[in-house]
Design an enzyme around this catalytic site. Sequence first.
Site, PDB file in Angstrom:
ATOM      1  N   THR A  47     -11.243  25.669   8.465  1.00  0.00           N
ATOM      2  CA  THR A  47     -10.731  27.011   8.668  1.00  0.00           C
ATOM      3  C   THR A  47      -9.687  27.409   7.708  1.00  0.00           C
ATOM      4  OG1 THR A  47     -11.841  26.793  10.994  1.00  0.00           O
ATOM      5  CG2 THR A  47     -10.999  29.054  10.419  1.00  0.00           C
ATOM      6  N   TYR A  78     -10.930  14.212  14.558  1.00  0.00           N
ATOM      7  CA  TYR A  78     -11.765  15.359  14.600  1.00  0.00           C
ATOM      8  C   TYR A  78     -13.319  14.781  14.288  1.00  0.00           C
ATOM      9  CZ  TYR A  78     -13.553  19.970  13.017  1.00  0.00           C
ATOM     10  OH  TYR A  78     -14.100  21.232  12.863  1.00  0.00           O
ATOM     11  N   LYS A 130     -10.908  16.238  18.546  1.00  0.00           N
ATOM     12  CA  LYS A 130     -11.361  17.831  18.645  1.00  0.00           C
ATOM     13  C   LYS A 130     -12.861  17.286  18.554  1.00  0.00           C
ATOM     14  CE  LYS A 130     -11.835  21.560  15.803  1.00  0.00           C
ATOM     15  NZ  LYS A 130     -11.374  22.319  14.326  1.00  0.00           N
TER      16      LYS A 130
END
Length: 299
Positions: free
Chosen positions: A54, A142, A170
């Site tokens: 992001t 992640y 995550k």
Amino acid sequence: MAPTSTPQTPFGRVLTAMVTPFTADGALDLDGAQQLAAHLVDSGNDGLVVNGTTGESPTTSDAEKAQLVRAVVDAVGDRAFVVAGVGTNDTDHSLELARAARDAGAHGLLAVTPYYSKPPQEGLFRHFTAIADATDLPVMLYDIPGRSGVPINTETMVRLAEHPRIVANKDAKGDLGRASWAIARSNLAWYSGDDMLNLPLLSVGAVGFVSVVGHVVTPELRALLDAHLHGDVTKATEIHQKLLPVFTGMFRTQGVITTKAALGLQGLPAGPLRLPLVELSADETEQLKRDLAAGGVQL
């Protein structure tokens, strides 16, 4: 000094994966990044992830990444965790980014599964272990096979959890069954990396979120989490359902695109995108406004 962490919540509970603001000419906007970071922490975030997907990490330079970490730490590092994305598909490069993030003051590292190369599980294990060995910072894995092409299998998660600095995951795998087994068999703190599954993942043992929609609805995410922690399933479900239009609208196209558009609508620092990402069309912007309004977001 970083906020106080616990083994159960090493990075707090509510984190936003922050965009990287740029100036009108496409340069790094450090003032804007500090303003946005302060706004997000004021809104209720325990931490921020910078230089992630992001944050447009594929199109920011190593120098820009270090500058961004330093600026955000200076702005909010005494009251929120600053976790720096350092994962690439080149282990040596990831180690360089990890050390640079440490030197810039990051409190922790986010390491995504190496993408494109499709390494076997032993390659994943060695890659993540090398990152964890590179600094003294705690590491959040992640797991996002939709982007990386390869999942982190449960057995690999269990092996990695034995490393003293690999403390969290995550989860953007979208598989509640595999998440359940990995949570049960490891001591990793589990964070939802898929906003639509925030509440379902809490129900199987997640401790919090690394959110994209946190840019616009952090107070609601905090309320959902608090309701769950206090056993108010009805209230948590009501908040989840209220936010469904936001979860849907923010991912009608690539999440960075909609997030920067939403921030712009609220007058917050965001700026343009770097190619290959492009701005929303006028019609897409109107749809985003409708989605956000339906979820109670004030524009």
